[in-house]
Write a protein that holds these residues in place. Structure first.
Motif, PDB file in Angstrom:
ATOM      1  N   THR B  61     -22.620 -56.478 -37.080  1.00 24.85           N
ATOM      2  CA  THR B  61     -23.389 -55.235 -37.048  1.00 24.85           C
ATOM      3  C   THR B  61     -23.219 -54.531 -35.715  1.00 24.85           C
ATOM      4  N   MET B  62     -23.361 -53.233 -35.790  1.00 22.18           N
ATOM      5  CA  MET B  62     -23.313 -52.380 -34.613  1.00 22.18           C
ATOM      6  C   MET B  62     -24.744 -51.976 -34.304  1.00 22.18           C
ATOM      7  N   LYS B  63     -25.178 -52.262 -33.094  1.00 20.46           N
ATOM      8  CA  LYS B  63     -26.539 -51.907 -32.714  1.00 20.46           C
ATOM      9  C   LYS B  63     -26.484 -50.674 -31.832  1.00 20.46           C
ATOM     10  N   GLY B  64     -27.062 -49.586 -32.329  1.00 20.57           N
ATOM     11  CA  GLY B  64     -27.052 -48.338 -31.577  1.00 20.57           C
ATOM     12  C   GLY B  64     -28.447 -47.766 -31.464  1.00 20.57           C
ATOM     13  N   ALA B  65     -28.509 -46.543 -30.962  1.00 17.24           N
ATOM     14  CA  ALA B  65     -29.810 -45.898 -30.757  1.00 17.24           C
ATOM     15  C   ALA B  65     -30.558 -45.707 -32.074  1.00 17.24           C
ATOM     16  N   GLU B  66     -29.806 -45.539 -33.175  1.00 19.86           N
ATOM     17  CA  GLU B  66     -30.430 -45.302 -34.471  1.00 19.86           C
ATOM     18  C   GLU B  66     -30.640 -46.602 -35.241  1.00 19.86           C
ATOM     19  N   GLY B  67     -30.475 -47.744 -34.562  1.00 20.31           N
ATOM     20  CA  GLY B  67     -30.718 -49.026 -35.222  1.00 20.31           C
ATOM     21  C   GLY B  67     -29.430 -49.770 -35.529  1.00 20.31           C
ATOM     22  N   HIS B  68     -29.576 -50.825 -36.317  1.00 20.53           N
ATOM     23  CA  HIS B  68     -28.460 -51.683 -36.702  1.00 20.53           C
ATOM     24  C   HIS B  68     -27.756 -51.148 -37.947  1.00 20.53           C
ATOM     25  N   VAL B  69     -26.432 -51.164 -37.959  1.00 27.25           N
ATOM     26  CA  VAL B  69     -25.700 -50.868 -39.194  1.00 27.25           C
ATOM     27  C   VAL B  69     -24.580 -51.888 -39.333  1.00 27.25           C
ATOM     28  N   GLU B  70     -24.371 -52.338 -40.542  1.00 26.59           N
ATOM     29  CA  GLU B  70     -23.329 -53.336 -40.779  1.00 26.59           C
ATOM     30  C   GLU B  70     -21.944 -52.702 -40.683  1.00 26.59           C
ATOM     31  N   VAL B  71     -21.056 -53.378 -39.975  1.00 31.48           N
ATOM     32  CA  VAL B  71     -19.670 -52.905 -39.875  1.00 31.48           C
ATOM     33  C   VAL B  71     -18.674 -53.923 -40.436  1.00 31.48           C
ATOM     34  N   HIS B 173     -34.907 -55.037 -49.843  1.00 35.87           N
ATOM     35  CA  HIS B 173     -34.482 -53.641 -49.717  1.00 35.87           C
ATOM     36  C   HIS B 173     -34.347 -53.239 -48.249  1.00 35.87           C
ATOM     37  N   GLU B 174     -35.270 -53.741 -47.434  1.00 36.79           N
ATOM     38  CA  GLU B 174     -35.236 -53.402 -46.017  1.00 36.79           C
ATOM     39  C   GLU B 174     -33.923 -53.856 -45.382  1.00 36.79           C
ATOM     40  N   PHE B 175     -33.480 -55.034 -45.800  1.00 34.56           N
ATOM     41  CA  PHE B 175     -32.222 -55.566 -45.283  1.00 34.56           C
ATOM     42  C   PHE B 175     -31.039 -54.714 -45.744  1.00 34.56           C
ATOM     43  N   LEU B 176     -31.046 -54.351 -47.036  1.00 35.74           N
ATOM     44  CA  LEU B 176     -29.970 -53.498 -47.562  1.00 35.74           C
ATOM     45  C   LEU B 176     -29.934 -52.167 -46.827  1.00 35.74           C
ATOM     46  N   ALA B 177     -31.125 -51.667 -46.463  1.00 35.30           N
ATOM     47  CA  ALA B 177     -31.199 -50.396 -45.748  1.00 35.30           C
ATOM     48  C   ALA B 177     -30.468 -50.500 -44.409  1.00 35.30           C
ATOM     49  N   VAL B 178     -30.659 -51.620 -43.727  1.00 29.67           N
ATOM     50  CA  VAL B 178     -29.962 -51.842 -42.462  1.00 29.67           C
ATOM     51  C   VAL B 178     -28.458 -51.946 -42.703  1.00 29.67           C
ATOM     52  N   MET B 179     -28.087 -52.735 -43.710  1.00 34.95           N
ATOM     53  CA  MET B 179     -26.666 -52.955 -43.965  1.00 34.95           C
ATOM     54  C   MET B 179     -25.934 -51.657 -44.298  1.00 34.95           C
ATOM     55  N   VAL B 187     -32.521 -46.762 -50.605  1.00 35.69           N
ATOM     56  CA  VAL B 187     -31.975 -47.971 -51.227  1.00 35.69           C
ATOM     57  C   VAL B 187     -32.759 -48.327 -52.489  1.00 35.69           C
ATOM     58  N   THR B 188     -34.090 -48.249 -52.400  1.00 35.02           N
ATOM     59  CA  THR B 188     -34.929 -48.565 -53.562  1.00 35.02           C
ATOM     60  C   THR B 188     -34.578 -47.646 -54.731  1.00 35.02           C
ATOM     61  N   LEU B 189     -34.419 -46.358 -54.421  1.00 38.75           N
ATOM     62  CA  LEU B 189     -34.060 -45.389 -55.467  1.00 38.75           C
ATOM     63  C   LEU B 189     -32.688 -45.741 -56.073  1.00 38.75           C
ATOM     64  N   ALA B 190     -31.722 -46.039 -55.227  1.00 38.53           N
ATOM     65  CA  ALA B 190     -30.376 -46.366 -55.724  1.00 38.53           C
ATOM     66  C   ALA B 190     -30.388 -47.645 -56.558  1.00 38.53           C
ATOM     67  N   LEU B 191     -31.186 -48.626 -56.144  1.00 42.08           N
ATOM     68  CA  LEU B 191     -31.292 -49.864 -56.922  1.00 42.08           C
ATOM     69  C   LEU B 191     -31.868 -49.578 -58.301  1.00 42.08           C
ATOM     70  N   GLN B 192     -32.839 -48.658 -58.356  1.00 44.95           N
ATOM     71  CA  GLN B 192     -33.432 -48.315 -59.657  1.00 44.95           C
ATOM     72  C   GLN B 192     -32.418 -47.618 -60.559  1.00 44.95           C
ATOM     73  N   VAL B 193     -31.531 -46.811 -59.952  1.00 42.65           N
ATOM     74  CA  VAL B 193     -30.474 -46.178 -60.746  1.00 42.65           C
ATOM     75  C   VAL B 193     -29.556 -47.251 -61.325  1.00 42.65           C
ATOM     76  N   LEU B 194     -29.169 -48.217 -60.495  1.00 45.55           N
ATOM     77  CA  LEU B 194     -28.285 -49.297 -60.974  1.00 45.55           C
ATOM     78  C   LEU B 194     -28.988 -50.154 -62.017  1.00 45.55           C
ATOM     79  N   GLU B 195     -30.264 -50.378 -61.804  1.00 47.79           N
ATOM     80  CA  GLU B 195     -31.031 -51.216 -62.730  1.00 47.79           C
ATOM     81  C   GLU B 195     -31.186 -50.496 -64.078  1.00 47.79           C
ATOM     82  N   GLY B 196     -31.450 -49.199 -64.022  1.00 45.25           N
ATOM     83  CA  GLY B 196     -31.591 -48.419 -65.247  1.00 45.25           C
ATOM     84  C   GLY B 196     -30.328 -48.445 -66.091  1.00 45.25           C
ATOM     85  N   ALA B 197     -29.183 -48.557 -65.431  1.00 48.17           N
ATOM     86  CA  ALA B 197     -27.915 -48.589 -66.154  1.00 48.17           C
ATOM     87  C   ALA B 197     -27.525 -50.010 -66.558  1.00 48.17           C
ATOM     88  N   GLY B 198     -28.402 -50.982 -66.324  1.00 48.78           N
ATOM     89  CA  GLY B 198     -28.145 -52.354 -66.793  1.00 48.78           C
ATOM     90  C   GLY B 198     -27.161 -53.147 -65.963  1.00 48.78           C
TER      91      GLY B 198
END
Lengths: 88, 237
Positions: B61-71, B173-179, B187-198
């Protein structure tokens, strides 16, 4: 600190509410509102999603741990009202 | 303690080694537990050990001013520390930690350097692995610049699914948000889209891949190129 849940309203009806299962711990309602605005600005600026064509129709419907709705923060609140500061 | 046998390892790099090359590293391999949050690499200090992951998932992960993001993301195909050490350096500016607990075979940096000095074929294999890390990172840059949260999430879930036994992914979800570098509510919204599509099913603290084929269809060209490059370079596919 109490935990607040940021449910995302992105259209009319129960199927257009994305319920937040995790929530965030924040000290008070003022912090909740600031967090909602920060989160909304970031979504507007950087997120693309198939579910939302226009972020400005969205709002956060914020609940506490007892599912009491405390506050609604429309994403339009991220934009200052015309004439707020009188200058462009 | 009994030495680890090549026939027993799951790490795809250890498996891909010639038996002579495996024999060079074998005496130095130490089986270690890798709990969640365990730091495989800390930024900007010399890497003391490299870890051939046997199970679990690690994130750079890259730790910057806007937080951690997975690289970068690795599992049993990976060797943490390969990038600086194989390229003749001793550190990188990113951290690398376990995000899904597992275990690994650890080797000291000096022992690994001595082994690649002795064996050109071992050096070549591990340099090929370094290339796969570049390809994955460039793929991530492409995907982040191009695609929706749903699609990026689909790719990430496929990459995790490749690296665990079974269909359950223990992530919040919080972890996915960081990643993904996205607001948690996005992320929660996107997961619901994926879940709705089975494609997936979400439970508290866990996501189950219910239809991988549909997930791959959604991911499209965001997923697969880096994985194919690994198979080509390391396993001759």
């Amino acid at each position: 600190m109490p935990r607040y849940f940021f449910n995302l309203r992105y259209g009319h009806g129960p199927d257009k509410l994305s319920v937040d299962p995790e929530g965030d711990e924040l000290p008070d309602l003022n912090a909740v509102r600031m967090h909602a605005l920060h989160s909304a600005r970031d979504l507007i600026a950087r997120s693309r999603t198939d579910a939302v064509r226009d972020w400005f129709v969205c709002s956060y419907e914020i609940e506490d741990e007892d599912c009491r709705q405390l506050l609604t923060v429309p994403f339009t609140d991220t934009v200052p009202d015309d004439g707020d500061d009188g200058t462009f | 303690m009994a030495r680890v046998q090549q026939s027993d390892v799951r790490n795809r790099l250890l498996k891909a080694m010639t038996s002579d090359d495996f024999a060079l590293v074998q005496p130095h391999l130490q089986l270690v537990d890798l709990p969640i949050k365990y730091a495989l690499i800390e930024p900007d200090i010399p890497v003391p050990h490299l870890y051939f992951l046997e199970s679990g998932i690690s994130s750079a992960t890259m730790k910057g001013a806007e937080g951690h993001v997975e690289v970068g993301l690795a599992g049993w195909e990976g060797l943490s520390g390969a990038v600086p050490v194989l390229l003749g350096n001793d550190r990188i500016p990113h951290d690398n930690f376990m995000q899904v607990a597992g275990h690994g075979l650890r080797i000291g940096t000096e022992a690994l350097c001595a082994a690649v000095e002795e064996s050109p074929s071992l050096r070549t294999l591990l340099l090929r692995y370094v290339q796969t890390e570049f390809v994955q990172a460039r793929q991530t840059a492409y995907v982040n610049a191009t695609y929706t949260t749903e699609l990026r999430l689909a790719r990430w879930l496929l990459m995790c699914h490749d690296r665990v036994d079974g269909d359950d992914l223990p992530v919040k979800h919080e972890f996915l948000a960081v990643m993904l570098g996205v607001q948690r509510t996005g992320v929660t919204l996107a997961l619901q889209v994926l879940e709705g599509a089975g494609r997936i099913r979400g439970r508290r603290g866990r996501i189950t891949v219910t239809n991988r084929e549909l997930l791959e269809q959604l991911a499209g060209d965001s997923y697969g190129a880096a994985e194919a490059e690994y198979a080509r370079l390391i396993e001759g596919a």
